[in-house]
Design a protein around this motif. Structure first.
Motif, PDB file in Angstrom:
ATOM      1  N   LEU A  71       0.859  -1.182   0.000  1.00  0.00           N
ATOM      2  CA  LEU A  71       0.000   0.000   0.000  1.00  0.00           C
ATOM      3  C   LEU A  71       0.896   1.233   0.000  1.00  0.00           C
ATOM      4  CD1 LEU A  71      -2.810   1.362   0.318  1.00  0.00           C
ATOM      5  CD2 LEU A  71      -2.388   1.312   2.778  1.00  0.00           C
ATOM      6  N   CYS A  72       0.808   2.016  -1.051  1.00  0.00           N
ATOM      7  CA  CYS A  72       1.545   3.278  -1.125  1.00  0.00           C
ATOM      8  C   CYS A  72       0.559   4.387  -0.787  1.00  0.00           C
ATOM      9  CB  CYS A  72       2.151   3.446  -2.514  1.00  0.00           C
ATOM     10  SG  CYS A  72       3.375   2.193  -2.883  1.00  0.00           S
ATOM     11  N   ILE A  73       0.654   4.871   0.429  1.00  0.00           N
ATOM     12  CA  ILE A  73      -0.388   5.692   1.020  1.00  0.00           C
ATOM     13  C   ILE A  73      -0.624   7.010   0.283  1.00  0.00           C
ATOM     14  CG2 ILE A  73       1.062   6.869   2.733  1.00  0.00           C
ATOM     15  CD1 ILE A  73      -2.440   5.392   3.373  1.00  0.00           C
ATOM     16  N   PHE A  74       0.434   7.582  -0.314  1.00  0.00           N
ATOM     17  CA  PHE A  74       0.242   8.852  -1.037  1.00  0.00           C
ATOM     18  C   PHE A  74      -0.456   8.650  -2.383  1.00  0.00           C
ATOM     19  CE2 PHE A  74       4.348  10.585   1.098  1.00  0.00           C
ATOM     20  CZ  PHE A  74       3.681  10.702   2.299  1.00  0.00           C
ATOM     21  N   GLU A  78      -7.941   8.207  -0.523  1.00  0.00           N
ATOM     22  CA  GLU A  78      -8.102   8.807   0.802  1.00  0.00           C
ATOM     23  C   GLU A  78      -7.073   9.918   1.032  1.00  0.00           C
ATOM     24  OE1 GLU A  78      -7.912   5.578   0.204  1.00  0.00           O
ATOM     25  OE2 GLU A  78      -9.801   4.718   0.910  1.00  0.00           O
ATOM     26  N   PHE A  79      -5.826   9.693   0.609  1.00  0.00           N
ATOM     27  CA  PHE A  79      -4.806  10.735   0.741  1.00  0.00           C
ATOM     28  C   PHE A  79      -5.198  11.935  -0.106  1.00  0.00           C
ATOM     29  CE2 PHE A  79      -1.134  12.919  -1.042  1.00  0.00           C
ATOM     30  CZ  PHE A  79      -0.541  13.384   0.118  1.00  0.00           C
ATOM     31  N   PHE A  80      -5.669  11.661  -1.324  1.00  0.00           N
ATOM     32  CA  PHE A  80      -6.045  12.767  -2.216  1.00  0.00           C
ATOM     33  C   PHE A  80      -7.182  13.590  -1.610  1.00  0.00           C
ATOM     34  CE2 PHE A  80      -8.510  14.497  -5.799  1.00  0.00           C
ATOM     35  CZ  PHE A  80      -7.548  15.354  -6.296  1.00  0.00           C
ATOM     36  N   ILE A  81      -8.173  12.918  -1.050  1.00  0.00           N
ATOM     37  CA  ILE A  81      -9.290  13.637  -0.418  1.00  0.00           C
ATOM     38  C   ILE A  81      -8.780  14.445   0.779  1.00  0.00           C
ATOM     39  CG2 ILE A  81     -11.416  13.318   0.925  1.00  0.00           C
ATOM     40  CD1 ILE A  81     -12.016  10.923  -0.974  1.00  0.00           C
ATOM     41  N   PHE A  82      -7.943  13.822   1.615  1.00  0.00           N
ATOM     42  CA  PHE A  82      -7.382  14.512   2.783  1.00  0.00           C
ATOM     43  C   PHE A  82      -6.584  15.743   2.356  1.00  0.00           C
ATOM     44  CE2 PHE A  82      -3.666  15.049   5.575  1.00  0.00           C
ATOM     45  CZ  PHE A  82      -4.310  15.407   6.738  1.00  0.00           C
ATOM     46  N   PHE A  83      -5.701  15.564   1.389  1.00  0.00           N
ATOM     47  CA  PHE A  83      -4.858  16.676   0.939  1.00  0.00           C
ATOM     48  C   PHE A  83      -5.714  17.781   0.306  1.00  0.00           C
ATOM     49  CE2 PHE A  83      -1.602  18.865  -1.522  1.00  0.00           C
ATOM     50  CZ  PHE A  83      -0.555  18.893  -0.624  1.00  0.00           C
ATOM     51  N   SER A  84      -6.743  17.377  -0.435  1.00  0.00           N
ATOM     52  CA  SER A  84      -7.644  18.369  -1.036  1.00  0.00           C
ATOM     53  C   SER A  84      -8.373  19.162   0.043  1.00  0.00           C
ATOM     54  CB  SER A  84      -8.671  17.680  -1.937  1.00  0.00           C
ATOM     55  OG  SER A  84      -8.035  17.023  -2.991  1.00  0.00           O
ATOM     56  N   ILE A 119      -3.268  -1.329 -14.320  1.00  0.00           N
ATOM     57  CA  ILE A 119      -4.057  -0.401 -13.517  1.00  0.00           C
ATOM     58  C   ILE A 119      -4.514  -1.053 -12.206  1.00  0.00           C
ATOM     59  CG2 ILE A 119      -6.354  -0.873 -14.513  1.00  0.00           C
ATOM     60  CD1 ILE A 119      -5.005   2.644 -13.789  1.00  0.00           C
ATOM     61  N   TYR A 120      -4.667  -2.381 -12.200  1.00  0.00           N
ATOM     62  CA  TYR A 120      -5.102  -3.068 -10.978  1.00  0.00           C
ATOM     63  C   TYR A 120      -3.935  -3.582 -10.149  1.00  0.00           C
ATOM     64  CZ  TYR A 120      -9.606  -2.813 -13.218  1.00  0.00           C
ATOM     65  OH  TYR A 120     -10.745  -2.340 -13.826  1.00  0.00           O
ATOM     66  N   TYR A 121      -2.717  -3.206 -10.496  1.00  0.00           N
ATOM     67  CA  TYR A 121      -1.547  -3.678  -9.766  1.00  0.00           C
ATOM     68  C   TYR A 121      -1.273  -2.876  -8.503  1.00  0.00           C
ATOM     69  CZ  TYR A 121      -0.043  -7.029 -13.278  1.00  0.00           C
ATOM     70  OH  TYR A 121       0.035  -8.102 -14.101  1.00  0.00           O
ATOM     71  N   ARG A 122      -2.048  -1.831  -8.293  1.00  0.00           N
ATOM     72  CA  ARG A 122      -1.811  -0.946  -7.157  1.00  0.00           C
ATOM     73  C   ARG A 122      -3.079  -0.829  -6.333  1.00  0.00           C
ATOM     74  NH1 ARG A 122       0.961   4.567  -8.500  1.00  0.00           N
ATOM     75  NH2 ARG A 122       2.742   3.248  -8.225  1.00  0.00           N
ATOM     76  N   TRP A 123      -2.909  -0.665  -5.024  1.00  0.00           N
ATOM     77  CA  TRP A 123      -4.056  -0.351  -4.169  1.00  0.00           C
ATOM     78  C   TRP A 123      -4.338   1.123  -4.338  1.00  0.00           C
ATOM     79  CZ3 TRP A 123      -6.999  -3.929  -2.193  1.00  0.00           C
ATOM     80  CH2 TRP A 123      -6.463  -5.192  -1.898  1.00  0.00           C
ATOM     81  N   TRP A 124      -5.497   1.459  -4.885  1.00  0.00           N
ATOM     82  CA  TRP A 124      -5.854   2.862  -5.064  1.00  0.00           C
ATOM     83  C   TRP A 124      -6.655   3.381  -3.876  1.00  0.00           C
ATOM     84  CZ3 TRP A 124      -3.305   5.306  -8.726  1.00  0.00           C
ATOM     85  CH2 TRP A 124      -2.823   4.570  -9.807  1.00  0.00           C
ATOM     86  N   SER A 125      -7.013   2.469  -2.945  1.00  0.00           N
ATOM     87  CA  SER A 125      -7.793   2.867  -1.779  1.00  0.00           C
ATOM     88  C   SER A 125      -7.239   2.172  -0.535  1.00  0.00           C
ATOM     89  CB  SER A 125      -9.256   2.483  -1.992  1.00  0.00           C
ATOM     90  OG  SER A 125      -9.949   2.518  -0.770  1.00  0.00           O
ATOM     91  N   ALA A 126      -6.968   2.949   0.504  1.00  0.00           N
ATOM     92  CA  ALA A 126      -6.494   2.378   1.771  1.00  0.00           C
ATOM     93  C   ALA A 126      -7.609   1.578   2.440  1.00  0.00           C
ATOM     94  CB  ALA A 126      -5.987   3.487   2.691  1.00  0.00           C
ATOM     95  N   ILE A 127      -8.859   2.009   2.259  1.00  0.00           N
ATOM     96  CA  ILE A 127      -9.995   1.285   2.851  1.00  0.00           C
ATOM     97  C   ILE A 127     -10.115  -0.100   2.221  1.00  0.00           C
ATOM     98  CG2 ILE A 127     -12.515   1.271   3.074  1.00  0.00           C
ATOM     99  CD1 ILE A 127     -12.337   4.367   3.256  1.00  0.00           C
ATOM    100  N   SER A 128      -9.999  -0.178   0.904  1.00  0.00           N
ATOM    101  CA  SER A 128     -10.046  -1.487   0.232  1.00  0.00           C
ATOM    102  C   SER A 128      -8.915  -2.382   0.718  1.00  0.00           C
ATOM    103  CB  SER A 128      -9.922  -1.318  -1.283  1.00  0.00           C
ATOM    104  OG  SER A 128     -11.018  -0.642  -1.786  1.00  0.00           O
ATOM    105  N   TYR A 129      -7.742  -1.785   0.889  1.00  0.00           N
ATOM    106  CA  TYR A 129      -6.587  -2.539   1.367  1.00  0.00           C
ATOM    107  C   TYR A 129      -6.873  -3.117   2.764  1.00  0.00           C
ATOM    108  CZ  TYR A 129      -1.926  -3.376   3.267  1.00  0.00           C
ATOM    109  OH  TYR A 129      -0.838  -3.941   3.868  1.00  0.00           O
ATOM    110  N   CYS A 130      -7.397  -2.291   3.668  1.00  0.00           N
ATOM    111  CA  CYS A 130      -7.685  -2.751   5.039  1.00  0.00           C
ATOM    112  C   CYS A 130      -8.772  -3.823   5.036  1.00  0.00           C
ATOM    113  CB  CYS A 130      -8.093  -1.572   5.916  1.00  0.00           C
ATOM    114  SG  CYS A 130      -6.761  -0.413   6.216  1.00  0.00           S
TER     115      CYS A 130
END
Ligand SMILES: [Zn+2]
Length: 139
Positions: A71-74, A78-84, A119-130
């Motif tokens: 999981l690459c958090i940046f 969720e990071f994008f929403i937080f930073f926005s 495109i599916y090789y990365r976790w795009w959501s921390a919630i999905s990862y958890c």
């Protein structure tokens, strides 16, 4: 994690940002556009307790074909929403420039992932990862 592409694209667009927003905002834009992959390095430090940048880059290159191995958090929504939210709350021109840098970084990453059909090789959501981790723990 493709530093040269991010530095080149960040450098080119930071010239435009400099033209309209000044040097301080252009530097913020460039840093976020180029070095958002720092989360990869943070993951490597967390996992291996070592500070070798070169080995970290080799590690991620070696795992390029492994689906969702970290999981690459940046790089999460969720990071994008937080930073926005932080940007809109403080309404600072510098933060807006940094947010533009984040968006450019995402555009380059997504374009590269689409081009390489990963495109599916990365976790795009921390919630999905958890959620995935909890499901795997129950099995
Ligand atoms: Zn990236």
């Amino acid at each position: 994690m493709n530093l040269p592409i991010h530095v080149i694209s960040g450098g080119i667009f930071s010239i435009i940002v400099y033209r309209f927003l000044g040097i301080k905002n252009a530097i913020g834009f460039f840093c976020f556009a180029s070095f958002l992959d720092a989360d990869h390095y943070l993951y490597y430090i967390y996992k291996f307790r070592k500070l070798h940048i070169r080995k970290a880059m080799e590690y991620f290159d070696a795992h390029r074909d492994v689906e969702r191995f970290c999981l690459c958090i940046f790089h999460t929504i969720e990071f994008f929403i937080f930073f926005s939210l932080i940007t809109f709350i403080f309404s600072s021109l510098f933060l807006y420039a940094c947010l533009l840098g984040v968006i450019l970084h995402y555009i380059v990453d997504i374009a590269q992932a689409l081009y390489l059909k990963r495109i599916y090789y990365r976790w795009w959501s921390a919630i999905s990862y958890c959620r995935s981790r909890k499901t795997n723990e129950k099995l």
